[in-house]
Structures are given as C-alpha cells and as structure tokens.
Design a protein around this motif. Structure first.
Motif, PDB file in Angstrom:
ATOM      1  N   GLU A   1       3.283   8.376   0.767  1.00  0.00           N
ATOM      2  CA  GLU A   1       2.811   9.377   1.729  1.00  0.00           C
ATOM      3  C   GLU A   1       1.433   9.045   2.306  1.00  0.00           C
ATOM      4  O   GLU A   1       0.815   9.878   2.960  1.00  0.00           O
ATOM      5  N   SER A   2       0.936   7.841   2.050  1.00  0.00           N
ATOM      6  CA  SER A   2      -0.278   7.385   2.725  1.00  0.00           C
ATOM      7  C   SER A   2       0.073   7.015   4.163  1.00  0.00           C
ATOM      8  O   SER A   2       1.238   6.840   4.520  1.00  0.00           O
ATOM      9  N   THR A   3      -0.958   6.904   5.005  1.00  0.00           N
ATOM     10  CA  THR A   3      -0.757   6.457   6.379  1.00  0.00           C
ATOM     11  C   THR A   3      -1.270   5.028   6.508  1.00  0.00           C
ATOM     12  O   THR A   3      -2.453   4.773   6.255  1.00  0.00           O
TER      13      THR A   3
ATOM     14  N   LEU B   1      -6.631   9.525  12.621  1.00  0.00           N
ATOM     15  CA  LEU B   1      -7.421  10.336  11.695  1.00  0.00           C
ATOM     16  C   LEU B   1      -7.160  11.820  11.911  1.00  0.00           C
ATOM     17  O   LEU B   1      -7.029  12.579  10.944  1.00  0.00           O
ATOM     18  N   ILE B   2      -7.085  12.245  13.160  1.00  0.00           N
ATOM     19  CA  ILE B   2      -6.833  13.654  13.476  1.00  0.00           C
ATOM     20  C   ILE B   2      -5.502  14.100  12.876  1.00  0.00           C
ATOM     21  O   ILE B   2      -5.397  15.190  12.294  1.00  0.00           O
TER      22      ILE B   2
ATOM     23  N   LEU C   1      -5.342   6.690   2.599  1.00  0.00           N
ATOM     24  CA  LEU C   1      -4.582   6.858   1.367  1.00  0.00           C
ATOM     25  C   LEU C   1      -4.283   8.334   1.098  1.00  0.00           C
ATOM     26  O   LEU C   1      -5.099   9.211   1.402  1.00  0.00           O
ATOM     27  N   LYS C   2      -3.124   8.579   0.527  1.00  0.00           N
ATOM     28  CA  LYS C   2      -2.676   9.952   0.261  1.00  0.00           C
ATOM     29  C   LYS C   2      -3.686  10.727  -0.586  1.00  0.00           C
ATOM     30  O   LYS C   2      -3.992  11.883  -0.311  1.00  0.00           O
TER      31      LYS C   2
ATOM     32  N   LEU D   1       0.828  -1.202   0.000  1.00  0.00           N
ATOM     33  CA  LEU D   1       0.000   0.000   0.000  1.00  0.00           C
ATOM     34  C   LEU D   1       0.869   1.261   0.000  1.00  0.00           C
ATOM     35  O   LEU D   1       0.604   2.222  -0.724  1.00  0.00           O
ATOM     36  N   MET D   2       1.926   1.242   0.813  1.00  0.00           N
ATOM     37  CA  MET D   2       2.825   2.397   0.884  1.00  0.00           C
ATOM     38  C   MET D   2       3.618   2.565  -0.413  1.00  0.00           C
ATOM     39  O   MET D   2       3.872   3.688  -0.855  1.00  0.00           O
ATOM     40  N   ARG D   3       3.999   1.451  -1.032  1.00  0.00           N
ATOM     41  CA  ARG D   3       4.738   1.542  -2.293  1.00  0.00           C
ATOM     42  C   ARG D   3       3.881   2.118  -3.408  1.00  0.00           C
ATOM     43  O   ARG D   3       4.329   2.973  -4.181  1.00  0.00           O
TER      44      ARG D   3
END
Length: 222
Positions: free
Chosen positions: A32-34, A119-120, A55-56, A26-28
C-alpha cells in the motif's frame, strides 16, 4: 579509479535498468505504499526520468503529525546527477518524519508539480492539504506549483535558508541578531519594533526584508 569503482559497485547503467525491480521490491516489502517510475522513450529505448516514493508507514504516521510539511530539494552528486525532492513532516515529539521523496531530472515547476500531485494524493487530497502549512526555501518553480495545485494552502519560508542568502549581502552579528529577533516575533507590534531597529542600523537591509511578506517569511521550525 573509475574502473575499480565499477568492479566494486557495479555499472550505473545496469543498476538503472533494474529500477522496476527496485520499485516492485519496495511495494512487496511495504504494501500500500506509493511508488511511481517515470521513463521517457528515446529512439525506442526507455530512459529513466523520475522516481517517487511514499512508504505506507510514513503515510499513516502523518495523521498524528502537526499540519506542517517542509519541502526541499538538493543536487545529487552521482554519475548521472539529477535532483532529490523531499517532503518532511513534524511529529508531536518535534521529530522529523520523512514523508515522501523523489528523484527528478531537474528542479523546476514541472518536476515540483509532478511531485506535489502525488504527495497531495498520499496526504488525503486537496481539501486536506489546504489545511496544511507548506514550508520551503524559494526553490525554482515550487511556489507557483503550490499556488496552482493548492491555492488555499498556507505557505511559509524557512528563515535559516533566508538568512544564508541574506548574510552574503548583509553580513554582521548585529544584523543577524535583529533579523532573527524579527522572525521570532509573535505579534505585529513586536515585529514592527524589530524592523524599525533594523532600519536604524541599515536602511538597505530594511528594504530587503520588508519586501518579504511577514506571513510567509518568518517560520523557525527546521
């Protein structure tokens, strides 16, 4: 049947062992997603506990959305169960934007607090979230979690969820019509007029609804 599904879909246990591979992918694919994975140590073994994704592209898109976030949770019906927590935005075209989601072991104050803390951060911090309206059902532990983390945020309840509980005790098209007319009131005098009409039809129904603060109870977005 179970053996056939295992042969076709693979072992659930083996799939959970690859949760970090999924997180890294998912990050690849979405830089910049969390993505957060939480595990517990049980007798030397790592056991899956929670999984969070924002997701970014969704994170960036929320900037142009209305300052409203809908929060909800539902049961997962897979082999190991669990709960799915979601945060949904509303874009300028009145379409829903999936903002973030998490898989947790159970819906409670601790799991909602964990989800909201992440989320915050993704939304922009407490000062940004205090300008956002959070809409939800009356999920277990969610309201105290919001009050603790973002005390300045506005909270609203989804009337569709409120009515699904309301109709079990107070059925009938007349009461349904009056309740929805009250929720659609745009100024105090109109709300008071509809509430008086409800009282004339059924006093118990009036007492049930009047206990819900109008500022929290009546919002009709999702």
């Amino acid at each position: 049947m179970a053996m056939a599904l295992k042969n076709i879909q693979g072992s659930f246990q083996e799939q959970y062992k690859r949760i970090y591979d999924y997180a890294h992918e998912l990050m690849r694919a979405n830089p910049e997603s969390t993505v957060k994975v939480k595990v517990e140590d049980m007798n030397g073994f790592k056991v899956f506990n929670r999984f969070y994704v924002c997701l970014k592209a969704c994170k960036d898109s929320f900037i142009s959305c209305r300052p409203i976030i809908a929060l909800d949770g539902c049961f997962l019906k897979g082999f190991y169960g669990g709960e799915l927590l979601t945060a949904i935005g509303r874009d300028p075209n009145d379409q829903m934007l999936p903002l973030a989601y998490a898989v947790v072991e159970v819906e409670c104050k601790d799991s909602w607090t964990w989800f909201l803390q992440l989320l915050i951060q993704d939304v922009g911090g407490v000062h940004v979230c205090e300008g956002i309206t959070f809409m939800s059902d009356q999920q277990k532990g969610l309201l105290p979690a919001i009050q603790e983390l973002i005390p300045g945020a506005v909270q609203r309840f989804c009337v569709r969820h409120l009515y699904s509980n309301f109709r079990k005790k107070y059925p009938g098209k007349k009461l349904k019509s009056l309740m929805w007319r009250a929720t659609g009131s745009t100024y105090p005098q109109a709300w008071e007029r509809e509430m008086r009409a409800i009282k004339e039809v059924n006093d118990d129904t009036f007492k049930h609804l009047i206990a819900l603060p109008p500022k929290q109870a009546f919002i009709l977005l999702i």
